[in-house]
Design a protein around this motif. Structure first.
Motif, mmCIF file in Angstrom:
data_model
loop_
_atom_site.group_PDB
_atom_site.id
_atom_site.type_symbol
_atom_site.label_atom_id
_atom_site.label_comp_id
_atom_site.label_asym_id
_atom_site.label_seq_id
_atom_site.Cartn_x
_atom_site.Cartn_y
_atom_site.Cartn_z
ATOM 1 N N SER A 1 18.246 39.750 23.114
ATOM 2 C CA SER A 1 18.701 41.151 23.185
ATOM 3 C C SER A 1 17.667 42.119 22.633
ATOM 4 O O SER A 1 17.690 43.312 22.955
ATOM 5 N N TRP B 1 17.488 42.962 19.473
ATOM 6 C CA TRP B 1 17.964 43.446 18.169
ATOM 7 C C TRP B 1 18.368 42.216 17.358
ATOM 8 O O TRP B 1 19.415 41.624 17.590
ATOM 9 N N GLY C 1 22.665 44.671 12.607
ATOM 10 C CA GLY C 1 23.006 45.594 13.686
ATOM 11 C C GLY C 1 24.414 45.379 14.195
ATOM 12 O O GLY C 1 25.330 45.073 13.414
ATOM 13 N N PRO C 2 24.631 45.467 15.507
ATOM 14 C CA PRO C 2 25.999 45.408 16.056
ATOM 15 C C PRO C 2 26.693 44.064 15.851
ATOM 16 O O PRO C 2 27.920 44.028 15.686
ATOM 17 N N GLU C 3 25.945 42.959 15.858
ATOM 18 C CA GLU C 3 26.584 41.662 15.626
ATOM 19 C C GLU C 3 27.115 41.562 14.204
ATOM 20 O O GLU C 3 28.199 41.018 13.964
ATOM 21 N N ALA D 1 28.074 44.067 12.331
ATOM 22 C CA ALA D 1 29.252 44.932 12.236
ATOM 23 C C ALA D 1 30.491 44.256 12.815
ATOM 24 O O ALA D 1 31.590 44.331 12.243
ATOM 25 N N THR D 2 30.341 43.587 13.947
ATOM 26 C CA THR D 2 31.480 42.905 14.564
ATOM 27 C C THR D 2 31.925 41.716 13.718
ATOM 28 O O THR D 2 33.134 41.468 13.555
ATOM 29 N N ASP E 1 34.027 42.968 10.886
ATOM 30 C CA ASP E 1 35.383 43.330 11.304
ATOM 31 C C ASP E 1 36.246 42.080 11.511
ATOM 32 O O ASP E 1 37.416 42.033 11.092
ATOM 33 N N THR F 1 21.704 51.323 12.595
ATOM 34 C CA THR F 1 22.445 51.579 13.826
ATOM 35 C C THR F 1 22.598 53.071 14.067
ATOM 36 O O THR F 1 22.387 53.556 15.184
ATOM 37 N N THR F 2 22.947 53.805 13.011
ATOM 38 C CA THR F 2 23.098 55.258 13.143
ATOM 39 C C THR F 2 21.786 55.910 13.561
ATOM 40 O O THR F 2 21.745 56.776 14.444
ATOM 41 N N LEU G 1 20.945 55.169 17.265
ATOM 42 C CA LEU G 1 21.775 55.844 18.263
ATOM 43 C C LEU G 1 21.689 57.363 18.190
ATOM 44 O O LEU G 1 22.289 58.065 19.024
ATOM 45 N N ASP H 1 21.362 39.819 12.671
ATOM 46 C CA ASP H 1 22.300 39.699 13.784
ATOM 47 C C ASP H 1 22.337 38.271 14.335
ATOM 48 O O ASP H 1 23.365 37.842 14.876
#
Length: 383
Positions: A30, A32, A36-38, A40-41, A44, A226-227, A230, A250
């Protein structure tokens, strides 16, 4: 005919497969790969699993413990009540803050902190209480919280080994990490049930504390990667506090997400293996299988057996015998006060901790282990 020797049985083995490999590959391709996004997920999903509102991923559990204490303001000359009977990271994290670990002894049956000894260890310099859920067995947290409340002290749970473990609160089963204290800290080392190679997590119900963890884990940076990535306008980060490089990647988080989905099956398998161990070991004179009190459910991160004076040989002789038969073991949990790095620390009577270190043997236990291999280990225990 060539005789094939039975395979060596390791003390532990991470349960990783093609799905974890595919998850890591996906992230690598990917572009990244760091926090990062992984991540964050994963945070959660982990929070939802343990039943909390906030989970913050970090590089390892030592970093998690250090961040928790640092964020709570523990500093130079402060005291933190804990156990010596734990992996050395528990004590190290306290000393990273410049604080002094105050050791209390353990319950000799559970190897966890004895809640009845905590109050007498509290002084005007005490800033926190740090109990450990040793080898995945939940400690007796409710009386600890009662003592802490009387003295207005925060409690940080060292839950390094305890992912998936549960305790009964008001007739309801709840997972370690809800958390029941202010913060709980987990490890994803390969010896743990859920592994990301290495890694850690802090869980809390306090949104402000969670925000502080997130800033501190990334050098004290005012905005996340991330902020910044984006953003549709040029942004500049600020550094208002001294922070640390305690981020998870990630790649690790992607593996952790797969492991988390598989955790219920891993817990069931370990429980089955542990039950088989216990059923057979309880008939061997001089060996005491793990004690699991009413009101808790352990994940059996390790299977700890006490070797008493009634056994035919010493614990260390037994370990050598097993090793000669291709069976790996480990001694009982270490005591920080008996290690050269921390012998300068004063302490009260820690007899139960010392007995546990010198009389307990950790037997092999991992998800891919077979019942036949458990039998092989137990057969080797028979004098």
């Amino acid at each position: 005919m060539l005789e094939v020797s039975p395979r060596t049985i390791p003390i532990a083995r991470p349960d990783l497969g093609e799905e974890e490999a595919a998850a890591a590959r996906r992230v690598i391709l990917s572009g990244w790969i760091t926090q990062g996004p992984e991540v964050a997920t994963f945070e959660d999903e982990f929070a939802a699993y343990v039943g909390t509102t906030h989970a913050c991923a970090v590089a390892n559990c030592t970093a998690a413990l250090h961040l928790a204490l640092h964020a709570l303001g523990v500093g130079l000359g402060d005291e933190v009540i804990t156990v010596s009977h734990s992996f050395i990271a528990t004590t190290n994290a306290i000393r990273y803050c410049g604080a002094v670990p105050v050791f209390v002894d353990i319950d000799p049956r559970t190897y966890n902190i004895d809640p009845g000894l905590i109050e007498r260890a509290i002084t005007s310099r005490t800033r926190a209480i740090l109990p450990v859920h040793q080898v995945g067995l939940p400690c007796d947290i409710l009386p600890i919280l009662e003592v802490a409340a009387r003295h207005n002290l925060p409690v940080v749970e060292d839950a390094a080994c305890a992912i998936g473990s549960e305790l009964r609160v008001q007739q309801k089963w709840e997972r370690v990490g809800k958390p029941h204290s202010l913060v709980a800290c987990f490890s994803f080392h390969p010896r743990k049930l859920l592994t990301t190679g290495d890694g850690g997590m802090l869980t809390t119900l306090d949104p402000e504390l969670d925000r502080k963890f997130r800033v501190l884990r990334q050098h004290g940076m005012s905005i996340s990667d991330t902020t910044r990535h984006l953003a549709t306008t040029v942004v500049f980060e600020e550094y208002s506090m001294l922070g640390f490089n305690y981020r998870m990647t990630d790649i690790q988080a992607a593996v952790g997400r797969v492991q988390l989905k598989r955790l219920p099956a891993l817990l069931m398998r370990r429980s089955k293996l542990a039950s088989h161990y216990t059923e057979r070991i309880k008939g061997i004179s001089g060996l005491i299988p793990p004690h699991v009190p009413a009101g808790v459910r352990t994940n059996y991160q390790s299977y700890a057996v006490q070797v008493t004076d009634q056994y035919a040989t010493s614990r260390d002789q037994l370990m050598r015998k097993l090793l000669e038969q291709g069976i790996s073991t480990r001694r009982g949990i270490m005591n920080a006060h008996q290690e050269a790095a921390h012998t300068d620390l004063a302490h009260s009577d820690l007899t139960c901790s010392q007995v546990a270190r010198d009389s307990v043997i950790l037997l092999p236990l991992f998800a891919e282990m077979t019942l036949e291999e458990v039998d092989r280990v137990v057969d080797a225990l028979i004098p």
